[in-house]
Design a protein around this motif. Structure first.
Motif, PDB file in Angstrom:
ATOM      1  N   CYS C  66       0.832  -1.198   0.000  1.00  0.00           N
ATOM      2  CA  CYS C  66       0.000   0.000   0.000  1.00  0.00           C
ATOM      3  C   CYS C  66       0.864   1.245   0.000  1.00  0.00           C
ATOM      4  O   CYS C  66       2.050   1.200   0.282  1.00  0.00           O
ATOM      5  CB  CYS C  66      -0.937   0.001   1.210  1.00  0.00           C
ATOM      6  N   GLY C  67       0.251   2.325  -0.276  1.00  0.00           N
ATOM      7  CA  GLY C  67       0.949   3.599  -0.225  1.00  0.00           C
ATOM      8  C   GLY C  67       0.377   4.578  -1.214  1.00  0.00           C
ATOM      9  O   GLY C  67       0.220   4.253  -2.389  1.00  0.00           O
ATOM     10  N   PHE C  68      -0.028   5.716  -0.725  1.00  0.00           N
ATOM     11  CA  PHE C  68      -0.401   6.846  -1.569  1.00  0.00           C
ATOM     12  C   PHE C  68      -0.260   8.094  -0.722  1.00  0.00           C
ATOM     13  O   PHE C  68       0.117   8.014   0.450  1.00  0.00           O
ATOM     14  CB  PHE C  68      -1.817   6.682  -2.154  1.00  0.00           C
ATOM     15  N   MET C  69      -0.507   9.232  -1.355  1.00  0.00           N
ATOM     16  CA  MET C  69      -0.326  10.490  -0.648  1.00  0.00           C
ATOM     17  C   MET C  69      -1.658  10.918  -0.036  1.00  0.00           C
ATOM     18  O   MET C  69      -2.697  10.857  -0.695  1.00  0.00           O
ATOM     19  CB  MET C  69       0.139  11.583  -1.614  1.00  0.00           C
ATOM     20  N   ILE C  70      -1.630  11.332   1.203  1.00  0.00           N
ATOM     21  CA  ILE C  70      -2.816  11.932   1.805  1.00  0.00           C
ATOM     22  C   ILE C  70      -2.434  13.348   2.194  1.00  0.00           C
ATOM     23  O   ILE C  70      -1.499  13.549   2.977  1.00  0.00           O
ATOM     24  CB  ILE C  70      -3.280  11.147   3.040  1.00  0.00           C
ATOM     25  N   ASN C  71      -3.132  14.301   1.629  1.00  0.00           N
ATOM     26  CA  ASN C  71      -2.809  15.711   1.847  1.00  0.00           C
ATOM     27  C   ASN C  71      -1.311  15.988   1.670  1.00  0.00           C
ATOM     28  O   ASN C  71      -0.690  16.672   2.475  1.00  0.00           O
ATOM     29  CB  ASN C  71      -3.285  16.168   3.229  1.00  0.00           C
ATOM     30  N   GLY C  72      -0.762  15.408   0.639  1.00  0.00           N
ATOM     31  CA  GLY C  72       0.616  15.716   0.289  1.00  0.00           C
ATOM     32  C   GLY C  72       1.670  14.987   1.086  1.00  0.00           C
ATOM     33  O   GLY C  72       2.857  15.270   0.944  1.00  0.00           O
ATOM     34  N   VAL C  73       1.264  14.045   1.937  1.00  0.00           N
ATOM     35  CA  VAL C  73       2.257  13.295   2.723  1.00  0.00           C
ATOM     36  C   VAL C  73       2.118  11.806   2.404  1.00  0.00           C
ATOM     37  O   VAL C  73       1.014  11.255   2.444  1.00  0.00           O
ATOM     38  CB  VAL C  73       2.051  13.523   4.242  1.00  0.00           C
ATOM     39  N   ALA C  74       3.227  11.177   2.081  1.00  0.00           N
ATOM     40  CA  ALA C  74       3.203   9.751   1.768  1.00  0.00           C
ATOM     41  C   ALA C  74       2.780   8.969   3.005  1.00  0.00           C
ATOM     42  O   ALA C  74       3.327   9.177   4.096  1.00  0.00           O
ATOM     43  CB  ALA C  74       4.573   9.290   1.288  1.00  0.00           C
ATOM     44  N   HIS C  75       1.810   8.090   2.868  1.00  0.00           N
ATOM     45  CA  HIS C  75       1.255   7.263   3.951  1.00  0.00           C
ATOM     46  C   HIS C  75       0.486   8.066   5.003  1.00  0.00           C
ATOM     47  O   HIS C  75       0.119   7.526   6.045  1.00  0.00           O
ATOM     48  CB  HIS C  75       2.338   6.448   4.674  1.00  0.00           C
ATOM     49  N   GLY C  76       0.284   9.349   4.770  1.00  0.00           N
ATOM     50  CA  GLY C  76      -0.534  10.117   5.701  1.00  0.00           C
ATOM     51  C   GLY C  76       0.221  10.628   6.911  1.00  0.00           C
ATOM     52  O   GLY C  76       1.452  10.516   6.984  1.00  0.00           O
ATOM     53  N   ALA C  82       2.496   2.749   7.832  1.00  0.00           N
ATOM     54  CA  ALA C  82       2.042   2.615   6.452  1.00  0.00           C
ATOM     55  C   ALA C  82       0.552   2.918   6.426  1.00  0.00           C
ATOM     56  O   ALA C  82      -0.127   2.824   7.454  1.00  0.00           O
ATOM     57  CB  ALA C  82       2.302   1.201   5.941  1.00  0.00           C
ATOM     58  N   VAL C  83       0.049   3.258   5.261  1.00  0.00           N
ATOM     59  CA  VAL C  83      -1.323   3.767   5.212  1.00  0.00           C
ATOM     60  C   VAL C  83      -2.335   2.716   5.653  1.00  0.00           C
ATOM     61  O   VAL C  83      -3.404   3.041   6.164  1.00  0.00           O
ATOM     62  CB  VAL C  83      -1.623   4.350   3.811  1.00  0.00           C
ATOM     63  N   CYS C  84      -1.980   1.441   5.543  1.00  0.00           N
ATOM     64  CA  CYS C  84      -2.915   0.399   5.978  1.00  0.00           C
ATOM     65  C   CYS C  84      -3.100   0.392   7.488  1.00  0.00           C
ATOM     66  O   CYS C  84      -4.073  -0.141   7.999  1.00  0.00           O
ATOM     67  CB  CYS C  84      -2.447  -0.979   5.519  1.00  0.00           C
ATOM     68  N   GLN C  85      -2.155   0.965   8.201  1.00  0.00           N
ATOM     69  CA  GLN C  85      -2.301   0.997   9.663  1.00  0.00           C
ATOM     70  C   GLN C  85      -2.672   2.382  10.164  1.00  0.00           C
ATOM     71  O   GLN C  85      -2.725   2.622  11.365  1.00  0.00           O
ATOM     72  CB  GLN C  85      -1.023   0.514  10.334  1.00  0.00           C
ATOM     73  N   LEU C  86      -2.939   3.253   9.224  1.00  0.00           N
ATOM     74  CA  LEU C  86      -3.410   4.580   9.598  1.00  0.00           C
ATOM     75  C   LEU C  86      -4.886   4.449   9.939  1.00  0.00           C
ATOM     76  O   LEU C  86      -5.663   3.915   9.150  1.00  0.00           O
ATOM     77  CB  LEU C  86      -3.221   5.529   8.414  1.00  0.00           C
ATOM     78  N   HIS C  87      -5.273   4.884  11.104  1.00  0.00           N
ATOM     79  CA  HIS C  87      -6.677   4.749  11.490  1.00  0.00           C
ATOM     80  C   HIS C  87      -7.386   6.092  11.459  1.00  0.00           C
ATOM     81  O   HIS C  87      -6.767   7.142  11.582  1.00  0.00           O
ATOM     82  CB  HIS C  87      -6.799   4.045  12.851  1.00  0.00           C
ATOM     83  N   MET C  88      -8.677   6.012  11.271  1.00  0.00           N
ATOM     84  CA  MET C  88      -9.438   7.225  11.006  1.00  0.00           C
ATOM     85  C   MET C  88      -9.567   8.117  12.234  1.00  0.00           C
ATOM     86  O   MET C  88      -9.997   9.256  12.120  1.00  0.00           O
ATOM     87  CB  MET C  88     -10.816   6.880  10.429  1.00  0.00           C
ATOM     88  N   ARG C  89      -9.160   7.607  13.397  1.00  0.00           N
ATOM     89  CA  ARG C  89      -9.223   8.479  14.570  1.00  0.00           C
ATOM     90  C   ARG C  89      -8.217   9.619  14.465  1.00  0.00           C
ATOM     91  O   ARG C  89      -8.244  10.550  15.246  1.00  0.00           O
ATOM     92  CB  ARG C  89      -9.030   7.676  15.865  1.00  0.00           C
ATOM     93  N   GLN C  90      -7.335   9.531  13.464  1.00  0.00           N
ATOM     94  CA  GLN C  90      -6.417  10.637  13.186  1.00  0.00           C
ATOM     95  C   GLN C  90      -7.155  11.871  12.654  1.00  0.00           C
ATOM     96  O   GLN C  90      -6.593  12.950  12.606  1.00  0.00           O
ATOM     97  CB  GLN C  90      -5.396  10.205  12.121  1.00  0.00           C
ATOM     98  N   TYR C  91      -8.372  11.644  12.173  1.00  0.00           N
ATOM     99  CA  TYR C  91      -9.078  12.746  11.512  1.00  0.00           C
ATOM    100  C   TYR C  91     -10.299  13.154  12.307  1.00  0.00           C
ATOM    101  O   TYR C  91     -10.768  12.427  13.178  1.00  0.00           O
ATOM    102  CB  TYR C  91      -9.485  12.307  10.095  1.00  0.00           C
ATOM    103  N   LYS C  92     -10.801  14.327  11.962  1.00  0.00           N
ATOM    104  CA  LYS C  92     -12.012  14.770  12.662  1.00  0.00           C
ATOM    105  C   LYS C  92     -13.097  15.103  11.656  1.00  0.00           C
ATOM    106  O   LYS C  92     -12.825  15.271  10.452  1.00  0.00           O
ATOM    107  CB  LYS C  92     -11.695  15.949  13.572  1.00  0.00           C
ATOM    108  N   ASP C  93     -14.282  15.186  12.165  1.00  0.00           N
ATOM    109  CA  ASP C  93     -15.456  15.428  11.331  1.00  0.00           C
ATOM    110  C   ASP C  93     -15.229  16.645  10.432  1.00  0.00           C
ATOM    111  O   ASP C  93     -14.740  17.673  10.883  1.00  0.00           O
ATOM    112  CB  ASP C  93     -16.663  15.662  12.250  1.00  0.00           C
ATOM    113  N   GLY C  94     -15.582  16.507   9.178  1.00  0.00           N
ATOM    114  CA  GLY C  94     -15.489  17.628   8.261  1.00  0.00           C
ATOM    115  C   GLY C  94     -14.153  17.776   7.563  1.00  0.00           C
ATOM    116  O   GLY C  94     -13.982  18.661   6.724  1.00  0.00           O
ATOM    117  N   ASP C  95     -13.185  16.926   7.870  1.00  0.00           N
ATOM    118  CA  ASP C  95     -11.870  17.039   7.234  1.00  0.00           C
ATOM    119  C   ASP C  95     -11.968  16.811   5.729  1.00  0.00           C
ATOM    120  O   ASP C  95     -12.791  16.021   5.256  1.00  0.00           O
ATOM    121  CB  ASP C  95     -10.893  16.017   7.833  1.00  0.00           C
TER     122      ASP C  95
END
Lengths: 228, 640, 266
Positions: C66-76, C82-95
């Motif tokens: 896996c791997g892609f850019m999220i907001n200009g950063v590789a793997h978020g 790695a992006v597969c272990q990135l969890h959505m609790r990193q983000y907040k409503d409306g992002d």
């Protein structure tokens, strides 16, 4: 696979010359030479604070042995040209290596200084040309140039705020350039150590700022009227 | 088709010399002739990668296929714990015989003695080979290789590279493979998935593949085919396998005549992170090594909703320590898993779903200090926190068992050849060495033993003993298999129903997990069989596959794989139903001791169940390979 | 929570691509980023649209698929993840999130967020190994390896080959990847025999693949899911420069660049 063998030592050298690692090493070595010059030149220039006699004597001292002077000048010129040549080649490669850019790219880690090397470098280059025209050849001296009187030339030049401003700007960019460059040249030559490299980075920051302050102090002193 | 024959070709004589004797008796291929043989290796994990590299070194002309973009992505890479070897570097009484003994016993006496003995012998050479390749195994201060005890073994024989042993061993094999790619002996075909096997005159002579980038269906001709495509844990949908791990290669080979052995022997790993919601796509394993220091417990009272730190010691049940005083938290995987299920079924499970137990490090942190625990498990704790948002230094981990490995697989003889001559099966794809339960740190050992040290000899024997006629892709056998593959893809695209492949897969997985998972019973299995058949029929009428067949299309890839899972799931249930005993990972509720331990039936079931495919809608035919034990005498496993 | 995604959609390597907006309601904080994309894809399939293509496999941060850019950063945004272990609790409503493929000439785009990273394999093919024939290895403990060396080698060997370093580098350089392998093998006694050749061949291959040069700025180490340090790049430079200087006879060697060119592209 004999057909793939490098034919001669020259071919072999050319192969190394072609590699990115070698080009970066050339940038590092030429950068090191120019870094040494920047320090030496600053030490010389600071004699301006000891008065016109001392400064002018220093100017004469540099010209005692023209062969030596020209040898140094040629080395410096070569270093600058190689440094620029490598930059141009690597910048072209950079463009080639990522033909399609990002819609959004965030640089989260690298320093501002490191990302602006491609800007600070050329501006410094332009400054160097102007600087030579101004204080070595004298052709760009607005109010007349006196051969063999560097102190007077310097004071007269810096009394012009535009000249001083450009000088100060170039020295700030030089500071940024060295801030990354001094660390980078060690890295390019293969020296990185978990303990010493962080120290080197601090040293690089310190020396870059010190050099900039040293140089900038001269036009500031002129403008402030302390040197006249 | 020739009638299916189960001939295990086990060597005679003392087990210590059996493999050497067998090697000597094998025919050799003249070095100059090796490059004239084309060998197709499907899969590039530990087994396939090591096989392709070793066969390439020998001079065979090898084509290696993987569905990933790079051979380095095979799921062997995810193995964390380690690899066993009978080096006895710790001077703690290990030996080849002891590793052999432990593996046969751990497998609950459902593996072949000769195979396991050979595995234990090869284990020693595997370590040497990997060290020489530059695998950065953990070291002691003096520079010698370090070991740890793993998975309840009484000796320290596990070699490891942090929690990334599988990765490092795979990269070793991958690098050896890439070296052969450079030498020109191996041609690597990434983004290529095997979709069928071609059998000509009873011999495996080629495969049909789909190029995952262009959709091109292509035939490849070989003198032998080696399948090393891994296990079938993804039948369950949720497992610790990678999302792409699939059974298509082995299942389609099975449909072409390769017997499938012990399909119901699946392994549940006790320490996985519990499911958090419907969207869950896979389960994450937490290394078994955590059980060395963590204590597993649940509240004594059912439905106790207090947070763990407010449950006093006297209200906690350290059920593994209580039931198995001598092994405690380190009982083998099947025993631990079953006990965890039992307490959760009693309503004592923890976490939002009630499907979880605590794995608590509080005592270990008190005893050894936080720093020591961080040094041992720091990366695992971080991973846990990333996934769950909870800090295991402060709050006990929650774990629940998940499908992790499949001991069953294509039946192979002692030479790793399936019932189709010329079709060899290695690694998790075969059934060979783990019996009904695999011990920790043995999967890597088996994959590499098969690939580095067995197939190079046995494939030569096959090639030297068989005169194969020359065939090309225009042979009618190739044409007809290719047409079938094309037709299947077309069919999947044309159904255009209303349900996604994933929704079918999830439903199938839930049936198999509930009825043919940690514990099974006849009624449940019968029920599952009916539901699986119904679901399969619905799938072929109502699945929705989008996109084109001629480009990168994950939707088609998934549909083809799930189509196979229905048939395989059915066979798993049939096998589970047929095996009226409990052994290893196969726990039949009807067959247990008075204190809920597995009750084996050696009199009637001491055999390998090899199933022959007779048609999607007709019952498979059972062939039995009796198991004999001359060195390790079957006994009731006891970890009390 | 509710999120707005702008995702790069491109039908094929040659088609024209564009950012497409997706509004995703009901994102659970316990989902991984890829599970969130799974949910989006299920919806797309039911609507008869093609799902977003992205590579993934193990989903536990080790296979490197896996791997892609999220907001200009590789793997978020999470370090060492790695992006597969990135969890959505990193983000907040409306992002609002911009999701783009890794960009480099050496990583041709396959579809949507999937890119072809086989160039990295070819760098390994060029010399990222220790040549040891199966069966020819000496006893494992014959050569002691100091613990510190083994640990440092392991730090570098942890590379998962995801290509985030290339994606994050303003020059699209593969120096961190190449340096990691050169460091891993160069630190071990077993790797000494081929050390010079390895550096020459791997660097030549990276150049031939048209990865850019390193400017030592460190974006790569910031996004590396295995937190590999740019110290490995210094080691690569050192090994390469030493190799260029040593081997007095080496003009008789195979030309690493010609070899690299001969490996070609698929």
């Amino acid at each position: 696979m004999s057909s793939l063998a490098v034919g001669s030592p020259y071919d072999r050298a050319f192969r190394f010359y072609e590699s990115t690692v070698f080009k970066k090493a050339v940038m590092a070595v030429t950068g090191l030479i120019l870094f040494a010059f920047v320090i030496g030149h600053l030490i010389g220039n600071l004699q301006v604070y000891e008065g016109p006699e001392k400064m002018d004597a220093y100017g004469r001292f540099l010209r005692i042995e023209p062969v030596l002077l020209w040898a140094v000048r040629l080395v410096l010129l070569g270093a600058v040209l190689l440094h620029i040549l490598m930059t141009v080649q690597l910048a072209l490669l950079k463009k080639k290596a990522r033909p399609i850019g990002y819609v959004k790219k965030d640089n989260s880690h690298s320093s501002y200084a490191s990302r602006t090397m491609y800007w600070s470098g050329p501006i410094i280059a332009v400054f160097i040309i102007y600087h030579i025209l101004h204080l070595t050849l004298g052709v760009a001296q607005p109010d007349g140039f006196e051969e063999g009187h560097p102190y007077a030339n310097l004071v007269r030049g810096f009394q012009n705020p535009a000249v001083s401003s450009f000088y100060i700007l170039a020295m700030i960019l030089l500071c940024l350039h060295l801030y990354h460059g001094v660390f980078s040249m060690f890295q390019s030559l293969g020296a990185n150590h978990p303990i010493y490299t962080p120290l080197l980075r601090k040293f690089a920051a310190g020396i870059a700022i010190a050099i900039a302050i040293g140089y900038i102090s001269i036009p500031v002193s002129v403008l402030a009227g302390w040197l006249h | 088709m020739a009638p299916l024959k189960i001939e295990s070709k086990l060597p005679s004589g003392p087990i210590e010399q059996a493999w050497e004797k067998a090697q000597f008796e094998m025919k050799l291929v003249n070095p100059a002739n090796k490059r004239k043989y084309n060998i197709l290796v499907v899969g590039s994990g530990l087994a396939g990668g090591s096989a392709a590299a070793s066969l390439g070194e020998l001079g065979y002309n090898v084509k290696c296929f993987c569905f990933h973009g790079s051979p380095r992505r095979a799921h062997s890479i995810a193995a964390q714990g380690g690899i066993n070897a009978a080096k006895n570097y710790q001077n703690d009484g290990d030996s080849i015989f002891r590793l052999f003994y432990d593996t046969v016993k751990g497998g609950d006496f459902r593996a072949r003695e000769a195979n396991v003995y050979r595995l234990a012998q090869n284990s020693v050479r595997i370590i040497d080979q990997c060290v020489a390749q530059g695998v950065p195994f953990a070291r002691e201060y003096g520079g010698a290789l370090a070991n740890r005890s793993f998975g309840g073994a009484q000796v320290s024989r596990t070699f490891y590279a942090r929690g990334q042993t599988g990765q490092q061993l795979l990269l070793g094999a991958y690098q050896a493979l890439e070296r052969q790619v450079d030498e020109g002996t191996v041609q690597m075909l990434p983004y290529t998935e095997m979709l069928d096997l071609v059998v000509v005159d009873g011999h495996a002579r080629g495969i049909v593949t789909r190029d995952l980038l262009t959709g091109e269906i292509k035939c490849h001709v070989g003198d032998a085919v080696v399948l090393a495509s891994g296990g079938y844990g993804n039948v369950y949908y949720l497992s610790t396998n990678a999302k792409g791990s699939n059974a298509t290669a082995i299942w389609r080979a099975h449909k072409r005549g390769a017997a499938f052995a012990n399909p119901c022997f699946t392994q549940i790993h006790p320490t996985c992170i519990p499911v958090s919601g419907e969207y869950q796509s896979k389960l994450t394993l937490m290394s078994e090594s955590l059980r060395n220091d963590g204590r597993i417990w649940v509240p004594k009272k059912p439905h106790d909703k207090r947070p763990p730190d407010q449950i006093p010691e006297e209200d906690r049940d350290y059920f593994l320590e209580r039931r198995y005083p001598s092994f405690g938290n380190l009982v083998p995987r099947d025993v631990a898993s079953r006990n965890i299920k039992m307490v959760c079924d009693e309503g004592r499970g923890v976490g939002p779903s009630g499907l979880g137990v605590y794995l608590d490090f509080a005592d270990a942190i008190r005893r050894l200090g936080r720093a020591t625990i961080a040094e041992r498990y720091g990366n695992l704790f971080e991973m846990y926190e990333r996934i769950t948002g909870e800090n295991p230094y402060e709050v006990p981990m929650r774990i629940y068992p998940a499908i992790h490995y499949t001991m069953g697989g294509l039946w192979v003889d002692y030479e790793l050849m399936s019932t189709i001559p010329g079709l060899f099966v290695l690694g998790e794809a075969n059934f060979s060495d783990h019996g009904a339960n695999r011990l920790g740190a043995s999967a890597l050992m088996q994959g590499l033993s098969d690939g580095y040290f067995i197939i190079p000899y046995t494939i030569g024997n096959y090639l030297a003993s068989n005169k194969l006629e020359k065939v090309g892709v225009s042979h009618p056998a190739f044409r007809s298999v290719e047409a079938e593959v094309v037709a299947m893809t077309k069919k999947l695209l044309s159904i255009n129903g209303t349900r996604t492949t994933t929704s079918f897969h999830k439903e199938l997985g839930k049936i198999v997990w509930d009825k043919c998972g940690m514990s099974r019973n006849a009624g449940g299995l019968e029920d599952a069989l009916g539901r699986i058949r119904g679901l399969r029929e619905e799938f072929w009428k109502n699945v929705k596959v989008v996109g084109d067949s001629n480009d990168l299309n994950a939707s088609i890839e998934a549909a083809g794989r799930v189509a196979d899972y229905f048939e395989l799931a059915e066979l798993m249930c049939i096998d589970a139903l047929d095996r009226n005993e409990s052994c290893g990972g196969h726990f039949r509720e009807e067959y247990q001791t008075s204190d809920n331990e597995a009750l084996r039936n050696d009199e009637l079931y001491s055999y390998v169940a090899a199933w022959e495919f007779t048609g999607v809608k007709s019952p498979p035919k059972l062939h039995k390979e009796p198991l004999e034990f001359h060195y390790v005498h079957p006994s009731q496993r006891s970890y009390k | 929570m509710k999120l707005t995604l702008h995702i790069w959609r491109q039908r094929s390597p040659t088609a024209k691509g564009q950012m497409v907006r997706y509004d995703v309601p009901d994102v659970s904080p316990d989902m991984s980023f890829l599970e969130m994309l799974d949910v989006v894809n299920e919806g797309l399939i039911l609507k008869g649209e093609e799902p977003i293509a992205f590579e993934h496999d193990c989903r536990e941060g080790i296979c490197g698929s896996c791997g892609f850019m999220i907001n200009g950063v590789a793997h978020g945004p999470s370090r060492g993840t790695a992006v597969c272990q990135l969890h959505m609790r990193q983000y907040k409503d409306g992002d609002v999130l911009f999701v783009e493929p890794f960009r480099a000439r050496a990583f041709p785009l396959l579809k949507d967020l999937a890119v072809d990273r086989r160039a990295l394999d070819r760098i390994i093919t060029a010399g990222g190994y220790i040549s040891v024939r199966t069966g020819s290895a000496p006893e494992g403990n014959v050569i002691p390896v100091p613990k510190e060396k083994a640990e440092l080698a392991m730090d570098a060997a942890a590379c998962i080959g995801c290509g985030a370093c290339v994606a994050a580098c303003p020059n699209a350089s593969a120096a961190l990847f190449t340096g990691a392998k050169i460091t891993h093998l160069g630190l071990l006694p077993q790797g000494q025999a081929e050390r010079d050749q390895r550096a020459k061949k791997m660097v030549a291959q990276a150049n031939v693949e048209v990865f850019g040069n390193c400017t030592n700025i460190g974006e790569c180490e910031a996004v590396c899911p295995k937190e590999i340090k740019i110290e490995v790049i210094a080691r690569m430079n050192r090994d390469y420069l030493k190799a260029a200087w040593k081997n007095r006879e080496s003009y008789r060697d195979d030309d690493p660049v010609e070899l690299a060119l001969s490996r070609g592209k698929p």
